[in-house]
Design an enzyme around this catalytic site. Structure first.
Site, PDB file in Angstrom:
ATOM      1  N   PRO A  17       0.955  -1.544  -0.431  1.00 52.56           N
ATOM      2  CG  PRO A  17       0.226  -1.515   1.989  1.00 52.56           C
ATOM      3  CD  PRO A  17       0.975  -1.762   1.145  1.00 52.56           C
ATOM      4  CG  MET A  18       3.209   2.839  -1.812  1.00 52.55           C
ATOM      5  SD  MET A  18       4.644   2.890  -3.017  1.00 52.55           S
ATOM      6  CE  MET A  18       4.083   2.138  -4.086  1.00 52.55           C
ATOM      7  CD  GLN A  71      -2.178   0.170   5.486  1.00 51.69           C
ATOM      8  OE1 GLN A  71      -2.400   1.535   4.785  1.00 51.69           O
ATOM      9  NE2 GLN A  71      -0.989  -0.490   5.701  1.00 51.69           N
ATOM     10  CB  CYS A 101       2.562   4.402   7.688  1.00 49.28           C
ATOM     11  SG  CYS A 101       2.783   5.795   6.453  1.00 49.28           S
ATOM     12  CE  LYS A 140       3.606  -1.939   4.430  1.00 49.60           C
ATOM     13  NZ  LYS A 140       3.817  -0.761   4.394  1.00 49.60           N
ATOM     14  CG  ASN A 201       7.546  -3.787   2.543  1.00 53.90           C
ATOM     15  OD1 ASN A 201       7.090  -2.924   3.189  1.00 53.90           O
ATOM     16  ND2 ASN A 201       7.744  -3.651   1.513  1.00 53.90           N
ATOM     17  CG  ASP A 203      15.541  -0.748   1.117  1.00 50.30           C
ATOM     18  OD1 ASP A 203      14.675   0.236   0.632  1.00 50.30           O
ATOM     19  OD2 ASP A 203      16.350  -0.569   1.937  1.00 50.30           O
ATOM     20  NE  ARG A 226      10.166   2.942  -0.377  1.00 50.40           N
ATOM     21  CZ  ARG A 226      12.073   3.076  -0.076  1.00 50.40           C
ATOM     22  NH1 ARG A 226      12.177   4.467   0.007  1.00 50.40           N
ATOM     23  NH2 ARG A 226      12.190   2.351   0.143  1.00 50.40           N
TER      24      ARG A 226
HETATM   25  C1  LIG Z   1       4.757   7.099  -1.647  1.00 51.19           C
HETATM   26  C2  LIG Z   1       5.331   6.445  -0.333  1.00 51.19           C
HETATM   27  C3  LIG Z   1       2.900   5.740   0.726  1.00 51.19           C
HETATM   28  C4  LIG Z   1       3.183   4.757   1.350  1.00 51.19           C
HETATM   29  N1  LIG Z   1       2.130   4.876   2.276  1.00 51.19           N
HETATM   30  C5  LIG Z   1       1.247   3.771   2.931  1.00 51.19           C
HETATM   31  C6  LIG Z   1       0.718   3.272   3.283  1.00 51.19           C
HETATM   32  O1  LIG Z   1      -0.614   4.058   3.074  1.00 51.19           O
HETATM   33  N2  LIG Z   1       0.043   1.832   3.989  1.00 51.19           N
HETATM   34  C7  LIG Z   1       1.418   1.607   4.746  1.00 51.19           C
HETATM   35  O2  LIG Z   1       1.353   0.289   5.526  1.00 51.19           O
HETATM   36  N3  LIG Z   1       2.671   1.246   3.793  1.00 51.19           N
HETATM   37  C8  LIG Z   1       2.805   2.732   3.003  1.00 51.19           C
HETATM   38  N4  LIG Z   1       3.712   3.334   2.053  1.00 51.19           N
HETATM   39  C9  LIG Z   1       5.125   2.540   3.050  1.00 51.19           C
HETATM   40  C10 LIG Z   1       4.892   1.113   2.124  1.00 51.19           C
HETATM   41  O3  LIG Z   1       3.934   0.341   1.732  1.00 51.19           O
HETATM   42  C11 LIG Z   1       6.288   0.141   1.846  1.00 51.19           C
HETATM   43  O4  LIG Z   1       6.245  -0.784   3.607  1.00 51.19           O
HETATM   44  C12 LIG Z   1       7.191   1.017   2.021  1.00 51.19           C
HETATM   45  O5  LIG Z   1       7.238   1.758   1.097  1.00 51.19           O
HETATM   46  C13 LIG Z   1       8.825  -0.318   1.884  1.00 51.19           C
HETATM   47  O6  LIG Z   1       8.613  -0.754   0.673  1.00 51.19           O
HETATM   48  P1  LIG Z   1       9.880  -0.302  -0.618  1.00 51.19           P
HETATM   49  O7  LIG Z   1      11.427  -0.621  -0.555  1.00 51.19           O
HETATM   50  O8  LIG Z   1       9.368  -1.897  -1.906  1.00 51.19           O
HETATM   51  O9  LIG Z   1       9.055   0.944  -0.811  1.00 51.19           O
HETATM   52  C14 LIG Z   1       4.112   4.053   1.457  1.00 51.19           C
HETATM   53  C15 LIG Z   1       5.709   4.109   1.169  1.00 51.19           C
HETATM   54  C16 LIG Z   1       5.590   5.181   0.038  1.00 51.19           C
HETATM   55  C17 LIG Z   1       6.821   5.385  -0.413  1.00 51.19           C
END
Ligand SMILES: Cc1cc2nc3c(=O)[nH]c(=O)nc-3n(C[C@H](O)[C@H](O)[C@H](O)COP(=O)(O)O)c2cc1C
Length: 328
Positions: A17-18, A71, A101, A140, A201, A203, A226
């Site tokens: 989720p982002m 979420q 988050c 999460k 999860n 990187d 990302r």
């Molecule tokens: C722009 C952005 C928005 C995010 N929004 C959420 C969110 O709404 N809920 C959540 O649990 N994590 C959120 N995250 C965290 C991501 O779900 C993830 O845990 C984190 O980016 C690490 O994973 P990655 O390295 O694959 O990006 C967000 C991350 C980014 C970069």
């Protein structure tokens, strides 16, 4: 393959989720390109705010392939339970609880990863949400709230006992934000302790890294955030590598062009032209990072105000790049 409640997830590669990124058009695209599951942007547990345009678009799942995972974020057990019930009424087939988050807006209300500090409250929230809905509930979280306060393994056990169906763990603490290296040891520990599925999860940016993390942690799947921005085909690349050990060829420019133009059209349709044009700037910027070294096209694109202008620029850019590719 793993199960979340009654739902079989065939590909162990999941879109994280982002907020501001994993809207319906992006989720649908990632699903089409191989993601086994996609998770919506968080919605607040304050259902009184759900009539806002932002919440309404976040709760729109029309035409999505299930299971639909929504979420919710908040810090009050009663409100979280109520939000879960409402999310299910809006089409959620899985409810995901946000304790991952670090965003200020969420954390100021002691929600998201800030909650991990208060284990008694975490327990209350988990129990309240699980008992309020018939659908599977997932959690999460991060590894803890600071490097010397790693309590995700404890919360994982608590979650399993409360009836949580799966866990996703970002290998950083809350205080680490997105800085520093992710550690996968805590995820490995959690996987050894619980029998519900665990998603690793943080990187994970290449098929090889996905494989290494799966092997190291023994997690049931990986969750990517990302790395999927501007590269939604990464899901099929990881899936292919996990299945065959071979690297799938990168998409040709022509395919990137088609995927990008389809994505832009979906954004205009979903958000309307005014918002769609603005949201397209962010996504197109990510796609073009790999192709527009001097940022010139991105700069031009960001000044355009209509779908027609944006589409024309992308057509021209790719036609010129395709010409260069053929000539090379
Ligand atoms: C722009 C952005 C928005 C995010 N929004 C959420 C969110 O709404 N809920 C959540 O649990 N994590 C959120 N995250 C965290 C991501 O779900 C993830 O845990 C984190 O980016 C690490 O994973 P990655 O390295 O694959 O990006 C967000 C991350 C980014 C970069």
């Amino acid at each position: 393959m793993f199960l979340i409640g009654q739902y079989q997830i065939d590909t162990p590669v999941v879109l994280a989720p982002m907020a501001g990124v994993t809207d319906r058009p992006f989720r649908q695209l990632c699903r089409k390109l191989g993601a086994g599951l996609v998770v919506s942007e968080m919605v607040t547990s304050d259902v009184n705010l759900w009539s806002t345009r932002k919440s309404q678009t976040r709760l729109d799942h029309q035409g999505e392939v299930g299971p639909i995972s929504v979420q919710i974020a908040g810090g009050d057990p009663y409100m979280m339970a109520n939000a879960a019930i409402m999310a299910v009424k809006h089409g959620a087939q899985i409810v995901d609880i946000n304790m991952g988050c670090p965003a200020k807006k969420v954390c100021n209300k002691a929600a998201g990863s800030a909650l991990m500090k208060d284990e008694a409250l975490v327990k209350e929230i988990l129990q309240a949400v699980v008992s309020s809905v018939d659908v599977p509930v997932t959690l999460k979280m991060r590894t803890g709230w600071a490097p010397d306060h790693i309590n995700a393994p404890k919360i994982a056990l608590m979650a399993e006992q409360a009836g949580i169906s799966a866990l996703a763990v970002h290998g950083r603490t809350r205080s680490c934000g997105y800085k520093g290296d992710v550690e996968y040891d805590t995820i490995k520990t959690i996987k050894q302790q619980v029998s519900i599925p665990v998603l690793a999860n943080g990187d994970i940016t290449t098929p090889l890294k996905a494989k290494q993390v799966l092997e190291y942690t023994q997690a049931d799947g990986v969750m990517l955030g990302r790395a999927a921005q501007g590269r939604p085909w990464i899901f099929r690349e990881i899936q292919h590598f996990l299945n065959t050990g071979q690297t799938l060829e990168a998409p040709k420019l022509l395919e990137v062009k088609i995927i990008l133009l389809d994505h832009m059209s979906a954004l205009y349709e979903f958000y309307g032209e005014f918002m769609g044009v603005r949201i397209a700037r962010k996504h197109v910027g990510w796609y073009l990072q790999a192709h527009d070294n001097d940022r010139n096209v991105r700069r031009q694109f960001n000044q355009l105000e209509t779908p027609e202008e944006q589409i024309t620029l992308i057509h021209t850019f790719f036609t010129q790049s395709l010409g260069k590719e053929t000539a090379a």
